[in-house]
Structure formats: structure tokens, C-alpha cells
Write an enzyme that holds these catalytic residues in place. Structure first.
Site, PDB file in Angstrom:
ATOM      1  N   HIS A 179       0.842  -1.203   0.000  1.00 16.87           N
ATOM      2  CA  HIS A 179       0.000   0.000   0.000  1.00 16.87           C
ATOM      3  C   HIS A 179       0.876   1.253   0.000  1.00 16.87           C
ATOM      4  O   HIS A 179       0.636   2.203  -0.736  1.00 16.87           O
ATOM      5  CB  HIS A 179      -0.888   0.055   1.257  1.00 16.87           C
ATOM      6  CG  HIS A 179      -1.911  -1.023   1.364  1.00 16.87           C
ATOM      7  ND1 HIS A 179      -2.061  -1.799   2.492  1.00 16.87           N
ATOM      8  CD2 HIS A 179      -2.868  -1.439   0.498  1.00 16.87           C
ATOM      9  CE1 HIS A 179      -3.061  -2.637   2.314  1.00 16.87           C
ATOM     10  NE2 HIS A 179      -3.567  -2.454   1.109  1.00 16.87           N
ATOM     11  N   LYS A 191     -18.000  -6.366   7.981  1.00 17.59           N
ATOM     12  CA  LYS A 191     -16.762  -7.140   8.166  1.00 17.59           C
ATOM     13  C   LYS A 191     -16.248  -6.976   9.591  1.00 17.59           C
ATOM     14  O   LYS A 191     -16.457  -5.943  10.214  1.00 17.59           O
ATOM     15  CB  LYS A 191     -15.684  -6.621   7.213  1.00 17.59           C
ATOM     16  CG  LYS A 191     -15.680  -7.295   5.857  1.00 17.59           C
ATOM     17  CD  LYS A 191     -14.350  -6.959   5.194  1.00 17.59           C
ATOM     18  CE  LYS A 191     -14.305  -7.296   3.733  1.00 17.59           C
ATOM     19  NZ  LYS A 191     -13.066  -6.791   3.103  1.00 17.59           N
ATOM     20  N   ARG A 235      -2.193  -6.106  -8.448  1.00 14.67           N
ATOM     21  CA  ARG A 235      -0.963  -6.866  -8.205  1.00 14.67           C
ATOM     22  C   ARG A 235      -0.768  -7.942  -9.259  1.00 14.67           C
ATOM     23  O   ARG A 235       0.314  -8.144  -9.775  1.00 14.67           O
ATOM     24  CB  ARG A 235      -1.013  -7.530  -6.819  1.00 14.67           C
ATOM     25  CG  ARG A 235      -0.935  -6.562  -5.675  1.00 14.67           C
ATOM     26  CD  ARG A 235      -1.429  -7.179  -4.406  1.00 14.67           C
ATOM     27  NE  ARG A 235      -2.820  -7.586  -4.548  1.00 14.67           N
ATOM     28  CZ  ARG A 235      -3.582  -8.024  -3.567  1.00 14.67           C
ATOM     29  NH1 ARG A 235      -3.082  -8.156  -2.362  1.00 14.67           N
ATOM     30  NH2 ARG A 235      -4.836  -8.358  -3.778  1.00 14.67           N
ATOM     31  N   SER A 237      -2.925  -7.807   2.826  1.00 15.11           N
ATOM     32  CA  SER A 237      -3.212  -7.663   4.264  1.00 15.11           C
ATOM     33  C   SER A 237      -3.714  -8.996   4.824  1.00 15.11           C
ATOM     34  O   SER A 237      -3.399  -9.365   5.953  1.00 15.11           O
ATOM     35  CB  SER A 237      -4.286  -6.602   4.489  1.00 15.11           C
ATOM     36  OG  SER A 237      -3.836  -5.343   4.066  1.00 15.11           O
TER      37      SER A 237
HETATM   38  O1  PNS Z   1      -9.066  -2.976   0.215  1.00 11.42           O
HETATM   39  P1  PNS Z   1     -10.349  -3.485  -0.354  1.00 11.42           P
HETATM   40  O2  PNS Z   1     -11.128  -4.195   0.722  1.00 11.42           O
HETATM   41  O3  PNS Z   1     -10.139  -4.317  -1.582  1.00 11.42           O
HETATM   42  O4  PNS Z   1     -11.216  -2.193  -0.799  1.00 11.42           O
HETATM   43  C1  PNS Z   1     -12.489  -2.338  -1.365  1.00 11.42           C
HETATM   44  C2  PNS Z   1     -13.204  -0.977  -1.477  1.00 11.42           C
HETATM   45  C3  PNS Z   1     -13.204  -0.250  -0.148  1.00 11.42           C
HETATM   46  C4  PNS Z   1     -12.507  -0.124  -2.503  1.00 11.42           C
HETATM   47  C5  PNS Z   1     -14.662  -1.265  -1.955  1.00 11.42           C
HETATM   48  O5  PNS Z   1     -15.226  -2.252  -1.162  1.00 11.42           O
HETATM   49  C6  PNS Z   1     -15.558  -0.027  -1.917  1.00 11.42           C
HETATM   50  O6  PNS Z   1     -15.390   0.897  -2.687  1.00 11.42           O
HETATM   51  N1  PNS Z   1     -16.519  -0.008  -0.965  1.00 11.42           N
HETATM   52  C7  PNS Z   1     -17.401   1.106  -0.756  1.00 11.42           C
HETATM   53  C8  PNS Z   1     -18.848   0.773  -1.150  1.00 11.42           C
HETATM   54  C9  PNS Z   1     -19.071   0.984  -2.631  1.00 11.42           C
HETATM   55  O7  PNS Z   1     -18.868   2.049  -3.184  1.00 11.42           O
HETATM   56  N2  PNS Z   1     -19.487  -0.113  -3.306  1.00 11.42           N
HETATM   57  C10 PNS Z   1     -19.747  -0.125  -4.733  1.00 11.42           C
HETATM   58  C11 PNS Z   1     -18.482  -0.523  -5.480  1.00 11.42           C
HETATM   59  S1  PNS Z   1     -18.783  -0.614  -7.221  1.00 11.42           S
END
Ligand code: PNS
Length: 164
Positions: A20, A44, A93, A131
Site C-alpha cells: 500500500h 466485516k 498486483r 493484508s
Molecule cells: O481494500 P479493499 O477491501 O479491496 O477495498 C475495497 C473498497 C473499499 C474499494 C470497496 O469495497 C468499496 O469501494 N466499498 C465502498 C462501497 C461501494 O462504493 N461499493 C460499490 C463498489 S462498485
């Protein structure tokens, strides 16, 4: 008129890894302002609380003056718009990340056509780092040295009770 570009780098960051940080470091001279945004996800159960994740991120990005750390709830595009961000920054990645990222990018574009998702690739030594694996290794007593910043390593040891 000089356009100021704000990028949001969203994620769970449970916890922040060197992968990150590599992305944040690469992004900070590409954008005027980078907001590392920690998702507050009530569904979560994270290892670290939102406050702990924000504090660790704050500490390890504190030397970079155009990088901020924040939290968000709900839709990412709404948060991005509220912060006048034109870019959502995501790391890819490996090919396996691509399908999920592609879906999210297109769904986000459907909701907010003006916001562009920009993908960045971390340094090759972090291309297998996540993570999830860092937590698993730490919980099972393995060493995560070199994979996370030292303050995160210490927090993981305290949290998991491992000597890693
Ligand atoms: O580190 P991660 O868990 O892969 O991040 C995922 C994240 C936070 C980018 C994604 O879950 C997100 O944007 N969540 C917010 C809710 C949202 O906007 N959902 C619609 C996505 S198309």
C-alpha cells in the site's frame, strides 16, 4: 486555470502493508492531493479498529505533505465527489485482481462518469503481498518483517500475541 487533481486511494487497510505504502509513494507526485480513505465496513470484522488503522496510516504517511488519511462510509463515488476527487486510485498486483477491479471501476463509472479509476502496479517484491496473508502469517506466529512498516509489525505482534 491550473487544475488540481485529487485522488482517493480507498481500501480496508487492515493493516496497511508496504505494498500500500509503495502505491501511495508512487502516487504522490502524480496527483496534487492523495486521500487514503479507510472504508468503515460494519459487516466485516477487521483485526484492527478503524481508529487503529487510521492511526497507523497517519503515522506511516505523515512525512508526505500532500497525503491525507480519512475514513468513509457508504458509496465510494459519493465520498469521492464530496471531496472533489476526479480519480479513484487502485492497485493491481496480479491478473487475479483484475476481474474484481474491472467490475468495480465500471460500476463506479456508471454511477459517476466524471470520476476515473486509475490502476497502479506496486513494486514487484510486493506483487504477492496482501493484508489478508500478513494477518494470517502473524496469527500463526510467522514473521512479517519487511512486508509491513515496523509500527504495524509491532501492532500485529501485540494484537495476535505472536513473537513473529
Ligand atoms: O481494500 P479493499 O477491501 O479491496 O477495498 C475495497 C473498497 C473499499 C474499494 C470497496 O469495497 C468499496 O469501494 N466499498 C465502498 C462501497 C461501494 O462504493 N461499493 C460499490 C463498489 S462498485
Amino acid at each position: 486555470m491550473v487544475m488540481q487533481v485529487t485522488a482517493i486511494y480507498p481500501g480496508s487497510f487492515d493493516p496497511v502493508t508496504n505494498g500500500h505504502l509503495d502505491i501511495v509513494n508512487r502516487s504522490r507526485d502524480k496527483f496534487d492531493r492523495v486521500i487514503v480513505a479507510v472504508l468503515v465496513n460494519l459487516e466485516k470484522t477487521p483485526l484492527f479498529t478503524t481508529e487503529e488503522r487510521v492511526a497507523m496510516l497517519g503515522e506511516v504517511t505523515g512525512q508526505w505533505n500532500n497525503v491525507e488519511v480519512d475514513t468513509f462510509e457508504g458509496l465510494l463515488v459519493k465520498y469521492a465527489k464530496a471531496n472533489q476527487a476526479k480519480v479513484i486510485l487502485r492497485a493491481i498486483r496480479a491478473v487475479t485482481d483484475y476481474e474484481y477491479e474491472f467490475q468495480m471501476a465500471l460500476m463506479n463509472r456508471r454511477m459517476e462518469p466524471d470520476i476515473e479509476t486509475v490502476f497502479m502496479v506496486p513494486a514487484v517484491e510486493y506483487s504477492y503481498l496482501s493484508s489478508r496473508l500478513v494477518k494470517e502469517i502473524s496469527l500463526l506466529g510467522g514473521s512479517v518483517s519487511g512486508l509491513v512498516p515496523p509500527i504495524v509489525e509491532d501492532s500485529l505482534k501485540k494484537k495476535t500475541g505472536s513473537e513473529g
